[in-house]
Design a protein around this motif. Structure first.
Motif, mmCIF file in Angstrom:
data_model
loop_
_atom_site.group_PDB
_atom_site.id
_atom_site.type_symbol
_atom_site.label_atom_id
_atom_site.label_comp_id
_atom_site.label_asym_id
_atom_site.label_seq_id
_atom_site.Cartn_x
_atom_site.Cartn_y
_atom_site.Cartn_z
ATOM 1 N N LEU A 1 12.466 -2.910 20.407
ATOM 2 C CA LEU A 1 13.748 -3.324 19.821
ATOM 3 C C LEU A 1 13.587 -3.947 18.443
ATOM 4 O O LEU A 1 14.578 -4.207 17.758
ATOM 5 C CB LEU A 1 14.435 -4.332 20.748
ATOM 6 C CG LEU A 1 14.855 -3.826 22.129
ATOM 7 C CD1 LEU A 1 15.284 -4.989 23.016
ATOM 8 C CD2 LEU A 1 15.990 -2.811 22.005
ATOM 9 N N SER A 2 12.328 -4.234 18.074
ATOM 10 C CA SER A 2 12.034 -4.929 16.807
ATOM 11 C C SER A 2 12.795 -6.249 16.727
ATOM 12 O O SER A 2 13.288 -6.649 15.668
ATOM 13 C CB SER A 2 12.381 -4.038 15.600
ATOM 14 O OG SER A 2 11.619 -2.845 15.623
ATOM 15 N N THR A 3 12.880 -6.921 17.861
ATOM 16 C CA THR A 3 13.644 -8.172 17.945
ATOM 17 C C THR A 3 12.966 -9.104 18.938
ATOM 18 O O THR A 3 12.554 -8.693 20.018
ATOM 19 C CB THR A 3 15.086 -7.907 18.431
ATOM 20 O OG1 THR A 3 15.714 -6.976 17.551
ATOM 21 C CG2 THR A 3 15.897 -9.192 18.468
ATOM 22 N N ARG A 4 12.860 -10.389 18.569
ATOM 23 C CA ARG A 4 12.341 -11.376 19.507
ATOM 24 C C ARG A 4 13.461 -11.771 20.466
ATOM 25 O O ARG A 4 14.536 -12.196 20.045
ATOM 26 C CB ARG A 4 11.813 -12.609 18.771
ATOM 27 C CG ARG A 4 11.278 -13.687 19.709
ATOM 28 C CD ARG A 4 10.530 -14.767 18.967
ATOM 29 N NE ARG A 4 9.265 -14.248 18.435
ATOM 30 C CZ ARG A 4 8.145 -14.135 19.137
ATOM 31 N NH1 ARG A 4 8.144 -14.484 20.426
ATOM 32 N NH2 ARG A 4 7.064 -13.664 18.588
ATOM 33 N N LEU A 5 13.196 -11.648 21.759
ATOM 34 C CA LEU A 5 14.199 -11.930 22.784
ATOM 35 C C LEU A 5 14.005 -13.288 23.436
ATOM 36 O O LEU A 5 14.972 -13.858 23.967
ATOM 37 C CB LEU A 5 14.156 -10.849 23.866
ATOM 38 C CG LEU A 5 14.420 -9.408 23.406
ATOM 39 C CD1 LEU A 5 14.212 -8.446 24.564
ATOM 40 C CD2 LEU A 5 15.822 -9.271 22.836
ATOM 41 N N LEU A 6 12.778 -13.810 23.400
ATOM 42 C CA LEU A 6 12.475 -15.048 24.114
ATOM 43 C C LEU A 6 11.753 -16.049 23.225
ATOM 44 O O LEU A 6 10.906 -15.665 22.403
ATOM 45 C CB LEU A 6 11.600 -14.762 25.337
ATOM 46 C CG LEU A 6 12.190 -13.892 26.445
ATOM 47 C CD1 LEU A 6 11.127 -13.584 27.484
ATOM 48 C CD2 LEU A 6 13.389 -14.578 27.088
ATOM 49 N N HIS A 7 12.114 -17.324 23.390
ATOM 50 C CA HIS A 7 11.322 -18.426 22.855
ATOM 51 C C HIS A 7 10.308 -18.806 23.927
ATOM 52 O O HIS A 7 10.676 -19.080 25.068
ATOM 53 C CB HIS A 7 12.208 -19.630 22.538
ATOM 54 C CG HIS A 7 13.196 -19.395 21.441
ATOM 55 N ND1 HIS A 7 12.833 -19.072 20.152
ATOM 56 C CD2 HIS A 7 14.558 -19.458 21.447
ATOM 57 C CE1 HIS A 7 13.918 -18.943 19.406
ATOM 58 N NE2 HIS A 7 14.982 -19.157 20.164
ATOM 59 N N ARG A 8 9.043 -18.859 23.570
ATOM 60 C CA ARG A 8 7.996 -19.180 24.537
ATOM 61 C C ARG A 8 7.349 -20.509 24.172
ATOM 62 O O ARG A 8 6.914 -20.697 23.030
ATOM 63 C CB ARG A 8 6.936 -18.076 24.570
ATOM 64 C CG ARG A 8 7.460 -16.684 24.939
ATOM 65 C CD ARG A 8 6.462 -15.627 24.487
ATOM 66 N NE ARG A 8 6.772 -14.295 24.941
ATOM 67 C CZ ARG A 8 7.624 -13.466 24.331
ATOM 68 N NH1 ARG A 8 8.284 -13.887 23.262
ATOM 69 N NH2 ARG A 8 7.822 -12.249 24.797
ATOM 70 N N THR A 9 7.314 -21.424 25.111
ATOM 71 C CA THR A 9 6.554 -22.664 24.957
ATOM 72 C C THR A 9 5.664 -22.823 26.183
ATOM 73 O O THR A 9 5.739 -22.034 27.127
ATOM 74 C CB THR A 9 7.495 -23.894 24.839
ATOM 75 O OG1 THR A 9 8.138 -24.114 26.101
ATOM 76 C CG2 THR A 9 8.553 -23.678 23.764
ATOM 77 N N THR A 10 4.834 -23.839 26.156
ATOM 78 C CA THR A 10 3.934 -24.055 27.291
ATOM 79 C C THR A 10 4.673 -24.518 28.532
ATOM 80 O O THR A 10 4.170 -24.416 29.645
ATOM 81 C CB THR A 10 2.876 -25.116 26.932
ATOM 82 O OG1 THR A 10 3.543 -26.320 26.523
ATOM 83 C CG2 THR A 10 1.984 -24.618 25.801
ATOM 84 N N ARG A 11 5.920 -25.020 28.345
ATOM 85 C CA ARG A 11 6.650 -25.561 29.484
ATOM 86 C C ARG A 11 7.768 -24.672 29.990
ATOM 87 O O ARG A 11 8.114 -24.707 31.167
ATOM 88 C CB ARG A 11 7.218 -26.939 29.123
ATOM 89 C CG ARG A 11 6.154 -28.000 28.969
ATOM 90 C CD ARG A 11 6.768 -29.372 28.755
ATOM 91 N NE ARG A 11 7.538 -29.431 27.508
ATOM 92 C CZ ARG A 11 8.232 -30.484 27.108
ATOM 93 N NH1 ARG A 11 8.277 -31.566 27.865
ATOM 94 N NH2 ARG A 11 8.892 -30.463 25.974
ATOM 95 N N LYS A 12 8.381 -23.894 29.118
ATOM 96 C CA LYS A 12 9.507 -23.091 29.566
ATOM 97 C C LYS A 12 9.724 -21.878 28.673
ATOM 98 O O LYS A 12 9.160 -21.772 27.589
ATOM 99 C CB LYS A 12 10.786 -23.932 29.622
ATOM 100 C CG LYS A 12 11.285 -24.376 28.263
ATOM 101 C CD LYS A 12 12.623 -25.116 28.421
ATOM 102 C CE LYS A 12 13.196 -25.482 27.055
ATOM 103 N NZ LYS A 12 14.517 -26.134 27.157
ATOM 104 N N VAL A 13 10.559 -20.991 29.150
ATOM 105 C CA VAL A 13 10.960 -19.796 28.400
ATOM 106 C C VAL A 13 12.475 -19.827 28.273
ATOM 107 O O VAL A 13 13.185 -20.110 29.240
ATOM 108 C CB VAL A 13 10.529 -18.507 29.145
ATOM 109 C CG1 VAL A 13 11.064 -17.275 28.413
ATOM 110 C CG2 VAL A 13 9.012 -18.438 29.240
ATOM 111 N N SER A 14 12.977 -19.561 27.083
ATOM 112 C CA SER A 14 14.422 -19.521 26.865
ATOM 113 C C SER A 14 14.758 -18.341 25.968
ATOM 114 O O SER A 14 13.899 -17.823 25.244
ATOM 115 C CB SER A 14 14.921 -20.822 26.223
ATOM 116 O OG SER A 14 14.302 -21.033 24.966
#
Length: 301
Positions: free
Chosen positions: A44-57
């Motif tokens: 999709l050439s698009t970031r769908l998720l924010h990734r951190t060590t504690r959660k995904v949004s």
């Protein structure tokens, strides 16, 4: 890579809030989950998720894509189901959210009769008195009680819900029976934590702003408040689907009937979609007339 598989994986990650929980749900490895989502974002050439060590949004694009994925995957299920006879093709899992006390007291017979008609359908029932976002949490149908606000969801009323003010005969004999709202202030009121129904009592708005009910017990469960009233602990106000049996048996006495709030409703709430999945349609059709205009819990008084 199969687009539907990557979409289903992405939806599971969003609903579960993590790659590892999604992997457990899908019975695949976390590494494969990450691979599917990365492939989806790359395609999709698009970031769908924010990734951190504690959660995904979800990102803004991910939130939009998640909503559309739910619709697409639901439509695919509906297309597949529509190819067979209705009673045979209604299969899979139907997820339902319902209020705790209502579910415990009144849902079991309905669900049993429904599954007799649709034996290939499994039910996943979640009982909670908290608000549930059915789109975000992937719930097919939510049963809600109240006066519902306008939204993008479909809300179908299936029963009236009446509130009754009551106390035990022993309590009223000892403390007297209040006949006005002013007299009610002299009594102990058993308060429901998730709402303040006293604001809806007929006539409260005409009283002075200092109108207040004293409470030595606040609880988030109507059954406990009913049982406390039966034991002589004070005056409560609860729906008749909770209090109806005790009223019919004389364990409690209905008071202040001229000050009871306007009836609310029991509603089925589901997503506003052009093609409703057959499992949802089957439940909506079955439940619509089940309780009737005068539910059985209001017939015993």
């Amino acid at each position: 890579m199969d687009k539907l598989t990557t979409m289903k994986t992405f939806v599971s990650v969003v609903q579960e809030g993590s790659f590892s929980k999604a992997a457990d749900k899908l019975d695949i490895s976390p590494q494969l989950v990450s691979k599917y989502v990365s492939a989806l974002e790359e395609g999709l050439s698009t970031r769908l998720l924010h990734r951190t060590t504690r959660k995904v949004s979800t990102t803004e694009a991910g939130d939009h894509y998640f909503t559309r994925c739910l619709q697409v995957l639901g439509d695919i299920d509906d297309i597949e189901n529509s190819l067979n006879n209705l009673s045979e093709n209604v299969s899979g899992v139907l997820s339902i959210s319902a209020p705790m006390s209502f579910g415990v007291k009144h849902l079991a017979p309905l669900l049993v009769e429904f599954q007799k008609q649709y034996p290939n359908l499994k039910l996943d029932l979640k009982l909670t008195d908290q608000f549930v976002d059915i789109v975000e949490q992937g719930i097919d149908i939510a049963l809600r009680i109240g006066v519902l606000k306008n939204s993008s969801l479909i809300a179908k009323k299936i029963a009236p819900i009446h509130l009754a003010v009551f106390a035990s005969p022993a309590y009223l004999k000892q403390h007297g029976t209040p006949t006005t709202l002013q007299e009610l202030q002299q009594h102990n009121y058993l308060r429901y934590a998730n709402a303040e129904p006293t604001k809806r009592l007929t006539g409260v708005n005409e009283l002075k702003s200092e109108f207040k009910l004293e409470s030595n017990l606040v609880a988030n469960n109507g059954d406990l408040l009913l049982n406390t009233a039966i034991a002589g602990g004070g005056i409560a106000m609860q729906p008749t689907f909770i209090a109806g049996e005790a009223l019919a048996q004389g364990k409690i006495v209905r008071i202040l009937q001229n000050h009871e709030p306007e009836p609310m409703g029991l509603y089925m709430v589901y997503a506003n979609r052009q093609f409703l999945p057959s499992k949802v349609r089957a439940f909506v059709d079955f439940t619509s007339g089940y309780y009737g205009d005068v539910p059985y819990w209001d017939l015993g008084e």
